[in-house]
Design a protein around this motif. Structure first.
Motif, mmCIF file in Angstrom:
data_model
loop_
_atom_site.group_PDB
_atom_site.id
_atom_site.type_symbol
_atom_site.label_atom_id
_atom_site.label_comp_id
_atom_site.label_asym_id
_atom_site.label_seq_id
_atom_site.Cartn_x
_atom_site.Cartn_y
_atom_site.Cartn_z
ATOM 1 N N PHE A 1 77.770 6.708 42.393
ATOM 2 C CA PHE A 1 78.597 5.783 43.172
ATOM 3 C C PHE A 1 77.775 4.729 43.906
ATOM 4 O O PHE A 1 78.136 4.296 45.002
ATOM 5 C CB PHE A 1 79.462 6.557 44.191
ATOM 6 C CG PHE A 1 80.366 7.581 43.572
ATOM 7 C CD1 PHE A 1 81.568 7.213 42.994
ATOM 8 C CD2 PHE A 1 79.992 8.920 43.530
ATOM 9 C CE1 PHE A 1 82.400 8.162 42.407
ATOM 10 C CE2 PHE A 1 80.809 9.873 42.951
ATOM 11 C CZ PHE A 1 82.019 9.493 42.389
ATOM 12 N N LEU A 2 76.656 4.332 43.295
ATOM 13 C CA LEU A 2 75.869 3.253 43.872
ATOM 14 C C LEU A 2 76.668 1.957 43.790
ATOM 15 O O LEU A 2 77.164 1.599 42.718
ATOM 16 C CB LEU A 2 74.549 3.096 43.114
ATOM 17 C CG LEU A 2 73.600 2.010 43.624
ATOM 18 C CD1 LEU A 2 73.007 2.404 44.973
ATOM 19 C CD2 LEU A 2 72.473 1.763 42.621
ATOM 20 N N PRO A 3 76.825 1.222 44.896
ATOM 21 C CA PRO A 3 77.588 -0.034 44.850
ATOM 22 C C PRO A 3 77.001 -1.022 43.848
ATOM 23 O O PRO A 3 75.787 -1.037 43.598
ATOM 24 C CB PRO A 3 77.483 -0.562 46.285
ATOM 25 C CG PRO A 3 77.213 0.647 47.121
ATOM 26 C CD PRO A 3 76.380 1.555 46.257
ATOM 27 N N SER A 4 77.853 -1.839 43.280
ATOM 28 C CA SER A 4 77.405 -2.805 42.275
ATOM 29 C C SER A 4 76.393 -3.791 42.847
ATOM 30 O O SER A 4 75.556 -4.330 42.113
ATOM 31 C CB SER A 4 78.600 -3.560 41.699
ATOM 32 O OG SER A 4 79.315 -4.232 42.742
ATOM 33 N N GLU A 5 76.446 -4.039 44.158
ATOM 34 C CA GLU A 5 75.478 -4.948 44.774
ATOM 35 C C GLU A 5 74.047 -4.413 44.681
ATOM 36 O O GLU A 5 73.088 -5.184 44.724
ATOM 37 C CB GLU A 5 75.821 -5.177 46.245
ATOM 38 C CG GLU A 5 77.138 -5.912 46.484
ATOM 39 C CD GLU A 5 78.339 -4.994 46.422
ATOM 40 O OE1 GLU A 5 79.482 -5.483 46.518
ATOM 41 O OE2 GLU A 5 78.131 -3.772 46.250
ATOM 42 N N GLY A 6 73.903 -3.087 44.550
ATOM 43 C CA GLY A 6 72.563 -2.508 44.496
ATOM 44 C C GLY A 6 71.963 -2.448 43.110
ATOM 45 O O GLY A 6 70.773 -2.152 42.972
ATOM 46 N N MET A 7 72.756 -2.752 42.075
ATOM 47 C CA MET A 7 72.245 -2.651 40.713
ATOM 48 C C MET A 7 71.091 -3.616 40.426
ATOM 49 O O MET A 7 70.084 -3.211 39.813
ATOM 50 C CB MET A 7 73.379 -2.865 39.706
ATOM 51 C CG MET A 7 74.417 -1.762 39.709
ATOM 52 S SD MET A 7 73.703 -0.154 39.272
ATOM 53 C CE MET A 7 75.157 0.885 39.439
ATOM 54 N N PRO A 8 71.177 -4.895 40.821
ATOM 55 C CA PRO A 8 70.022 -5.771 40.570
ATOM 56 C C PRO A 8 68.743 -5.294 41.250
ATOM 57 O O PRO A 8 67.657 -5.331 40.660
ATOM 58 C CB PRO A 8 70.481 -7.128 41.123
ATOM 59 C CG PRO A 8 71.966 -7.073 41.079
ATOM 60 C CD PRO A 8 72.316 -5.649 41.375
ATOM 61 N N GLY A 9 68.869 -4.840 42.483
ATOM 62 C CA GLY A 9 67.702 -4.314 43.178
ATOM 63 C C GLY A 9 67.144 -3.074 42.510
ATOM 64 O O GLY A 9 65.922 -2.893 42.431
ATOM 65 N N PRO B 1 71.122 2.118 35.532
ATOM 66 C CA PRO B 1 72.440 1.632 35.980
ATOM 67 C C PRO B 1 73.563 2.627 35.711
ATOM 68 O O PRO B 1 74.460 2.808 36.547
ATOM 69 C CB PRO B 1 72.632 0.337 35.184
ATOM 70 C CG PRO B 1 71.256 -0.126 34.873
ATOM 71 C CD PRO B 1 70.459 1.122 34.662
ATOM 72 N N LEU B 2 73.535 3.289 34.546
ATOM 73 C CA LEU B 2 74.555 4.299 34.247
ATOM 74 C C LEU B 2 74.477 5.454 35.225
ATOM 75 O O LEU B 2 75.506 5.954 35.704
ATOM 76 C CB LEU B 2 74.380 4.797 32.813
ATOM 77 C CG LEU B 2 75.317 5.922 32.357
ATOM 78 C CD1 LEU B 2 76.766 5.452 32.415
ATOM 79 C CD2 LEU B 2 74.953 6.386 30.956
ATOM 80 N N ILE B 3 73.255 5.879 35.549
ATOM 81 C CA ILE B 3 73.087 6.965 36.519
ATOM 82 C C ILE B 3 73.522 6.505 37.906
ATOM 83 O O ILE B 3 74.086 7.284 38.676
ATOM 84 C CB ILE B 3 71.619 7.432 36.542
ATOM 85 C CG1 ILE B 3 71.154 7.788 35.129
ATOM 86 C CG2 ILE B 3 71.450 8.625 37.459
ATOM 87 C CD1 ILE B 3 71.978 8.860 34.469
ATOM 88 N N GLY B 4 73.263 5.229 38.218
ATOM 89 C CA GLY B 4 73.714 4.703 39.495
ATOM 90 C C GLY B 4 75.221 4.749 39.634
ATOM 91 O O GLY B 4 75.749 5.043 40.716
ATOM 92 N N VAL B 5 75.926 4.483 38.565
ATOM 93 C CA VAL B 5 77.396 4.582 38.592
ATOM 94 C C VAL B 5 77.823 6.018 38.837
ATOM 95 O O VAL B 5 78.791 6.276 39.575
ATOM 96 C CB VAL B 5 77.982 4.046 37.270
ATOM 97 C CG1 VAL B 5 79.489 4.297 37.201
ATOM 98 C CG2 VAL B 5 77.700 2.559 37.126
ATOM 99 N N MET B 6 77.126 6.979 38.252
ATOM 100 C CA MET B 6 77.443 8.390 38.465
ATOM 101 C C MET B 6 77.279 8.790 39.926
ATOM 102 O O MET B 6 78.000 9.664 40.432
ATOM 103 C CB MET B 6 76.554 9.270 37.590
ATOM 104 C CG MET B 6 76.810 9.140 36.105
ATOM 105 S SD MET B 6 75.618 10.090 35.123
ATOM 106 C CE MET B 6 75.833 11.733 35.811
#
Length: 238
Positions: A137-145, A130-135
Motif C-alpha cells: 500500500f505504498l502511495p503512488s507518489e512514492g513510486m518514483p522515489g 513497484p509491484l511489491i510497493g502496491v502490495m
C-alpha cells in the motif's frame, strides 16, 4: 595537435572496452545457466515482503508507513544473499587463478562481474519493486522515489558487497562473514534510499537524497573494483 590521442591509446581503450563487454557477456551467460542463483534473491525478496504483513499487521495505513524501510531492507538482504556466489564458481574451477595471472587489467574484469551481478539481482529487484510497493500500500507518489533510489542504490550494494565476497572467497562458509564485513557499509545507502522514498511520499524534494546516492555510486565505481582486485590477490595467494 598535442591534445589528439595517439594510436596506442586508442587501441588500449578499444581493448579495455572489448574486455569489459566480453567479461560481462560471459558472466551473464553463466548466470542464466544457473537459474537457481538468479531466482533465489527474488524469491527471498518476495517472501520477506509477503510474510511481513502476516507477522506485524495487515492494516493498510500501518503498512504504507513502513513500506519504504521494509522494501529497502528486503532489497539489501536479497542482494547480500547472492554475494557469496559472485567469485565462488570461478574460484572452485580454477579460472580465478588464471584470471589473476593474465596480463589483462583485473579491475576491468571485476567491474564487469559486478555489473553482471547487479543486472541479475539489483536491476531485477528494482523492476519488481513497484509491484511489491502496491502490495504494501505504498502511495503512488512514492513510486518514483522508490525506483530512482533503488536504481542508484543497488549498484552500490553490489560494489560494496563484492569487496566482502573477494575477501572471503577462499573460505568454505564465507556468507556470514560477508554480512559482518559489509553490513556496516550498507547503512548509508539504506538511510538515503529510505529517506528518498519517504520524502517522495510526503511531497518533499528528493533531489538531495538522490545526489547522495549518486555520489556513493560514483565513489564505489571508482574505488571498489580496485579494492576487489587487491582483495582477490590476497585471498587467492594466501
Amino acid at each position: 595537435m598535442d591534445n589528439l590521442p595517439t594510436n596506442q591509446s586508442i587501441n588500449r581503450d578499444v581493448g579495455v572496452a572489448a574486455l569489459f563487454i566480453a567479461a560481462l557477456r560471459r558472466d551473464l551467460m553463466l548466470s542464466l545457466r544457473r537459474k537457481s542463483e538468479l531466482v533465489n534473491p527474488l524469491i527471498f525478496f518476495l517472501m520477506v515482503i509477503t510474510l511481513f504483513p502476516l507477522g506485524v499487521s495487515p492494516e493498510p495505513g500501518f503498512l504504507a508507513q513502513l513500506a519504504p524501510g521494509v522494501l529497502w531492507v528486503s532489497a539489501l538482504l536479497a542482494t547480500l544473499l547472492s554475494m557469496d556466489s559472485l567469485f565462488r564458481s570461478d574460484f572452485d574451477d580454477g579460472s580465478l587463478e588464471q584470471l589473476l595471472l593474465s596480463p589483462q587489467p583485473l579491475f576491468i574484469v571485476v567491474l564487469a562481474k559486478i555489473a553482471a551481478h547487479w543486472m541479475m539481482t539489483g536491476l531485477a529487484l528494482t523492476l519488481v519493486a513497484p509491484l511489491i510497493g502496491v502490495m504494501l500500500f505504498l502511495p503512488s507518489e512514492g513510486m518514483p522515489g522508490l525506483m530512482l533510489s533503488l536504481l542508484l542504490g543497488t549498484p552500490t550494494l553490489s560494489l560494496v558487497g563484492a569487496i566482502g565476497a573477494a575477501l572471503t572467497v577462499g573460505l568454505r562458509k564465507g556468507g556470514v562473514l560477508i554480512s559482518l564485513l559489509v553490513l556496516p557499509l550498507y547503512i548509508p545507502v539504506l538511510i538515503f534510499g529510505t529517506g528518498a522514498v519517504q520524502a517522495a511520499v510526503t511531497g518533499l524534494p528528493i533531489g538531495g537524497y538522490l545526489a547522495l546516492l549518486g555520489a556513493l555510486l560514483a565513489l564505489g565505481i571508482t574505488l571498489a573494483p580496485l579494492a576487489v582486485a587487491a582483495a582477490l590477490r590476497i585471498s587467492v595467494s594466501g
